[in-house]
Design a protein around this motif. Structure first.
Motif, PDB file in Angstrom:
ATOM      1  N   TYR A  57      12.950  -6.764 -34.663  1.00 32.97           N
ATOM      2  CA  TYR A  57      13.363  -5.635 -33.824  1.00 32.97           C
ATOM      3  C   TYR A  57      12.754  -4.331 -34.342  1.00 32.97           C
ATOM      4  O   TYR A  57      12.223  -3.522 -33.575  1.00 32.97           O
ATOM      5  N   GLU A  58      12.846  -4.155 -35.662  1.00 30.87           N
ATOM      6  CA  GLU A  58      12.388  -2.905 -36.273  1.00 30.87           C
ATOM      7  C   GLU A  58      10.892  -2.692 -36.049  1.00 30.87           C
ATOM      8  O   GLU A  58      10.449  -1.587 -35.733  1.00 30.87           O
ATOM      9  N   HIS A  59      10.106  -3.750 -36.187  1.00 32.57           N
ATOM     10  CA  HIS A  59       8.654  -3.631 -36.120  1.00 32.57           C
ATOM     11  C   HIS A  59       8.106  -3.645 -34.703  1.00 32.57           C
ATOM     12  O   HIS A  59       6.987  -3.168 -34.473  1.00 32.57           O
ATOM     13  N   CYS A  60       8.872  -4.178 -33.750  1.00 31.93           N
ATOM     14  CA  CYS A  60       8.310  -4.425 -32.418  1.00 31.93           C
ATOM     15  C   CYS A  60       8.841  -3.521 -31.309  1.00 31.93           C
ATOM     16  O   CYS A  60       8.351  -3.600 -30.185  1.00 31.93           O
ATOM     17  N   THR A  61       9.808  -2.687 -31.604  1.00 29.91           N
ATOM     18  CA  THR A  61      10.362  -1.840 -30.560  1.00 29.91           C
ATOM     19  C   THR A  61       9.295  -1.019 -29.863  1.00 29.91           C
ATOM     20  O   THR A  61       9.170  -1.026 -28.633  1.00 29.91           O
ATOM     21  N   PHE A  62       8.493  -0.310 -30.636  1.00 35.13           N
ATOM     22  CA  PHE A  62       7.527   0.610 -30.033  1.00 35.13           C
ATOM     23  C   PHE A  62       6.307  -0.123 -29.481  1.00 35.13           C
ATOM     24  O   PHE A  62       5.580   0.432 -28.675  1.00 35.13           O
ATOM     25  N   VAL A  63       6.105  -1.356 -29.910  1.00 29.48           N
ATOM     26  CA  VAL A  63       5.028  -2.149 -29.336  1.00 29.48           C
ATOM     27  C   VAL A  63       5.416  -2.628 -27.948  1.00 29.48           C
ATOM     28  O   VAL A  63       4.670  -2.478 -26.980  1.00 29.48           O
ATOM     29  N   ASN A  64       6.606  -3.187 -27.832  1.00 28.68           N
ATOM     30  CA  ASN A  64       7.015  -3.818 -26.578  1.00 28.68           C
ATOM     31  C   ASN A  64       7.536  -2.836 -25.545  1.00 28.68           C
ATOM     32  O   ASN A  64       7.617  -3.169 -24.362  1.00 28.68           O
ATOM     33  N   LEU A  65       7.895  -1.643 -25.977  1.00 28.63           N
ATOM     34  CA  LEU A  65       8.422  -0.668 -25.029  1.00 28.63           C
ATOM     35  C   LEU A  65       7.377  -0.294 -23.989  1.00 28.63           C
ATOM     36  O   LEU A  65       7.695  -0.108 -22.810  1.00 28.63           O
ATOM     37  N   ALA A  66       6.124  -0.204 -24.418  1.00 29.75           N
ATOM     38  CA  ALA A  66       5.022   0.079 -23.491  1.00 29.75           C
ATOM     39  C   ALA A  66       3.767  -0.526 -24.097  1.00 29.75           C
ATOM     40  O   ALA A  66       3.022   0.136 -24.816  1.00 29.75           O
ATOM     41  N   ARG A  67       3.559  -1.815 -23.844  1.00 33.53           N
ATOM     42  CA  ARG A  67       2.530  -2.572 -24.552  1.00 33.53           C
ATOM     43  C   ARG A  67       1.119  -2.036 -24.268  1.00 33.53           C
ATOM     44  O   ARG A  67       0.283  -1.959 -25.163  1.00 33.53           O
ATOM     45  N   ALA A  68       0.850  -1.669 -23.024  1.00 33.79           N
ATOM     46  CA  ALA A  68      -0.474  -1.129 -22.697  1.00 33.79           C
ATOM     47  C   ALA A  68      -0.713   0.182 -23.440  1.00 33.79           C
ATOM     48  O   ALA A  68      -1.818   0.437 -23.944  1.00 33.79           O
ATOM     49  N   ASP A  69       0.317   1.024 -23.525  1.00 30.04           N
ATOM     50  CA  ASP A  69       0.179   2.280 -24.256  1.00 30.04           C
ATOM     51  C   ASP A  69      -0.066   2.027 -25.741  1.00 30.04           C
ATOM     52  O   ASP A  69      -0.817   2.767 -26.398  1.00 30.04           O
ATOM     53  N   TYR A  70       0.574   0.983 -26.264  1.00 34.12           N
ATOM     54  CA  TYR A  70       0.375   0.666 -27.676  1.00 34.12           C
ATOM     55  C   TYR A  70      -1.093   0.320 -27.937  1.00 34.12           C
ATOM     56  O   TYR A  70      -1.698   0.813 -28.891  1.00 34.12           O
ATOM     57  N   LEU A  71      -1.665  -0.529 -27.102  1.00 35.89           N
ATOM     58  CA  LEU A  71      -3.063  -0.913 -27.297  1.00 35.89           C
ATOM     59  C   LEU A  71      -4.001   0.284 -27.130  1.00 35.89           C
ATOM     60  O   LEU A  71      -4.997   0.397 -27.851  1.00 35.89           O
ATOM     61  N   ARG A  72      -3.687   1.159 -26.188  1.00 34.47           N
ATOM     62  CA  ARG A  72      -4.509   2.368 -26.044  1.00 34.47           C
ATOM     63  C   ARG A  72      -4.407   3.235 -27.290  1.00 34.47           C
ATOM     64  O   ARG A  72      -5.392   3.861 -27.721  1.00 34.47           O
ATOM     65  N   GLY A  73      -3.217   3.295 -27.875  1.00 35.60           N
ATOM     66  CA  GLY A  73      -3.052   4.051 -29.109  1.00 35.60           C
ATOM     67  C   GLY A  73      -3.860   3.469 -30.253  1.00 35.60           C
ATOM     68  O   GLY A  73      -4.430   4.201 -31.070  1.00 35.60           O
ATOM     69  N   VAL A  74      -3.909   2.137 -30.325  1.00 39.09           N
ATOM     70  CA  VAL A  74      -4.723   1.474 -31.344  1.00 39.09           C
ATOM     71  C   VAL A  74      -6.195   1.836 -31.170  1.00 39.09           C
ATOM     72  O   VAL A  74      -6.911   2.136 -32.137  1.00 39.09           O
ATOM     73  N   GLU A  75      -6.663   1.817 -29.924  1.00 38.24           N
ATOM     74  CA  GLU A  75      -8.059   2.182 -29.656  1.00 38.24           C
ATOM     75  C   GLU A  75      -8.331   3.634 -30.042  1.00 38.24           C
ATOM     76  O   GLU A  75      -9.405   3.958 -30.564  1.00 38.24           O
ATOM     77  N   HIS A  76      -7.359   4.507 -29.809  1.00 37.73           N
ATOM     78  CA  HIS A  76      -7.511   5.918 -30.182  1.00 37.73           C
ATOM     79  C   HIS A  76      -7.626   6.055 -31.700  1.00 37.73           C
ATOM     80  O   HIS A  76      -8.452   6.830 -32.209  1.00 37.73           O
ATOM     81  N   LEU A  77      -6.790   5.305 -32.446  1.00 38.70           N
ATOM     82  CA  LEU A  77      -6.887   5.323 -33.903  1.00 38.70           C
ATOM     83  C   LEU A  77      -8.256   4.832 -34.359  1.00 38.70           C
ATOM     84  O   LEU A  77      -8.864   5.402 -35.271  1.00 38.70           O
ATOM     85  N   ALA A  78      -8.716   3.766 -33.723  1.00 39.17           N
ATOM     86  CA  ALA A  78     -10.017   3.205 -34.101  1.00 39.17           C
ATOM     87  C   ALA A  78     -11.147   4.189 -33.845  1.00 39.17           C
ATOM     88  O   ALA A  78     -12.081   4.305 -34.646  1.00 39.17           O
ATOM     89  N   ASP A  79     -11.068   4.923 -32.736  1.00 38.56           N
ATOM     90  CA  ASP A  79     -12.109   5.897 -32.407  1.00 38.56           C
ATOM     91  C   ASP A  79     -12.181   7.004 -33.452  1.00 38.56           C
ATOM     92  O   ASP A  79     -13.242   7.593 -33.679  1.00 38.56           O
ATOM     93  N   GLY A  80     -11.055   7.293 -34.085  1.00 37.29           N
ATOM     94  CA  GLY A  80     -11.020   8.373 -35.061  1.00 37.29           C
ATOM     95  C   GLY A  80     -11.296   7.945 -36.486  1.00 37.29           C
ATOM     96  O   GLY A  80     -11.218   8.765 -37.407  1.00 37.29           O
ATOM     97  N   ALA A  81     -11.612   6.662 -36.704  1.00 43.22           N
ATOM     98  CA  ALA A  81     -11.859   6.179 -38.060  1.00 43.22           C
ATOM     99  C   ALA A  81     -13.129   6.793 -38.633  1.00 43.22           C
ATOM    100  O   ALA A  81     -14.160   6.842 -37.968  1.00 43.22           O
ATOM    101  N   SER A  82     -13.056   7.256 -39.855  1.00 46.29           N
ATOM    102  CA  SER A  82     -14.223   7.864 -40.496  1.00 46.29           C
ATOM    103  C   SER A  82     -15.186   6.817 -41.035  1.00 46.29           C
ATOM    104  O   SER A  82     -16.391   7.039 -41.093  1.00 46.29           O
ATOM    105  N   ASP A  83     -14.658   5.667 -41.418  1.00 38.07           N
ATOM    106  CA  ASP A  83     -15.487   4.578 -41.930  1.00 38.07           C
ATOM    107  C   ASP A  83     -16.011   3.762 -40.746  1.00 38.07           C
ATOM    108  O   ASP A  83     -15.237   3.348 -39.885  1.00 38.07           O
TER     109      ASP A  83
END
Length: 257
Positions: A57-83
């Protein structure tokens, strides 16, 4: 643990391999089945199921609340990676987290449910849940009670409890009276849990969380501590803390459920 701060040293550790779409789909299907089984067992009073369900429950609340938004957020993090290698690693870690949380859109687990399950497990003597409840408060647990929880977790070889209690160790001054007091002792306790079988490897749940914070190249948790969280001058003290802890553990590593 605190968000990683990149050190000058480079960690010579293996990284997780990307998973295929089919493997991720199977992981999500298995996660949904496990969630159903855990819910039944938790309602029947199984304390380990209550603990595990609370973690899910603790780890998955924000993933499952809006799964498409979660994946978009992951892509945004990846775009900002310096390495240059960081972006793909962040996406792979995000996909594994996404899959481990199953596939149910809008599945929300309130914090009250997490605490309720933890309290139920703690009332039945689950040391990890007792430690989590203490870790979640801003109040410092009495040192004697903290040390009692440490002794219980080590005697039971409860790896989750050790990891939680390790995150609390910084609250107590290292006065030399016990090898689990102070910040470095906290890292040592968590490393000890990893060495005894806690899932601290690259591609596992813990390290995927670190990767989402920008630390994807260090392999396992011990390497993150050694190469990103501590300064080189602290490593000898860390090794000494681990050495002081080792005799406290039961001899053979306990079988894991």
């Amino acid at each position: 643990p605190t968000a990683p701060q990149r050190a000058a040293a480079t960690a010579p550790a293996a990284t997780a391999l990307p998973m295929s779409a089919a493997s991720l789909a199977r992981m999500a299907e298995q996660a949904n089945a496990e969630l159903a089984q855990l819910s039944i067992a938790a309602q029947a009073g199984d304390r380990l199921a209550q603990r595990t369900l609370a973690e899910r429950y603790e780890h998955c609340t924000f993933v499952n609340l809006a799964r498409a938004d979660y994946l978009r957020g992951v892509e945004h993090l990846a775009d900002g990676a310096s390495d240059p290698t960081g972006g793909p690693a962040i996406i792979d870690a995000g996909r594994r987290i996404f899959a481990r949380c199953g596939g149910k859109e809008g599945l929300r687990f309130p914090l009250t449910a997490v605490r309720s399950l933890r309290r139920q497990a703690a009332a039945q003597g689950d040391v990890a849940s007792q430690a989590w409840l203490q870790m979640a408060t801003l109040e410092t647990l009495d040192k004697a009670d903290y040390l009692d929880l440490i002794e219980q977790s080590i005697a039971a070889d409860d790896l989750d409890a050790m990891r939680y209690l390790g995150q609390m160790a910084y609250r107590y001054d290292d006065d030399g009276s016990h090898p689990v007091l102070g910040e470095l002792a906290g890292y040592a306790l968590q490393i000890a849990a990893c060495r005894r079988g806690a899932d601290c490897v690259a591609g596992g749940p813990l390290m995927d969380q670190f990767c989402q914070m920008g630390s994807c190249g260090s392999g396992d948790y011990e390497q993150v501590v050694r190469h990103e969280l501590l300064a080189p001058g602290q490593l000898a003290r860390l090794d000494a803390a681990i050495e002081r802890l080792t005799p406290l553990f039961p001899g053979p590593v306990a079988a894991r459920r």
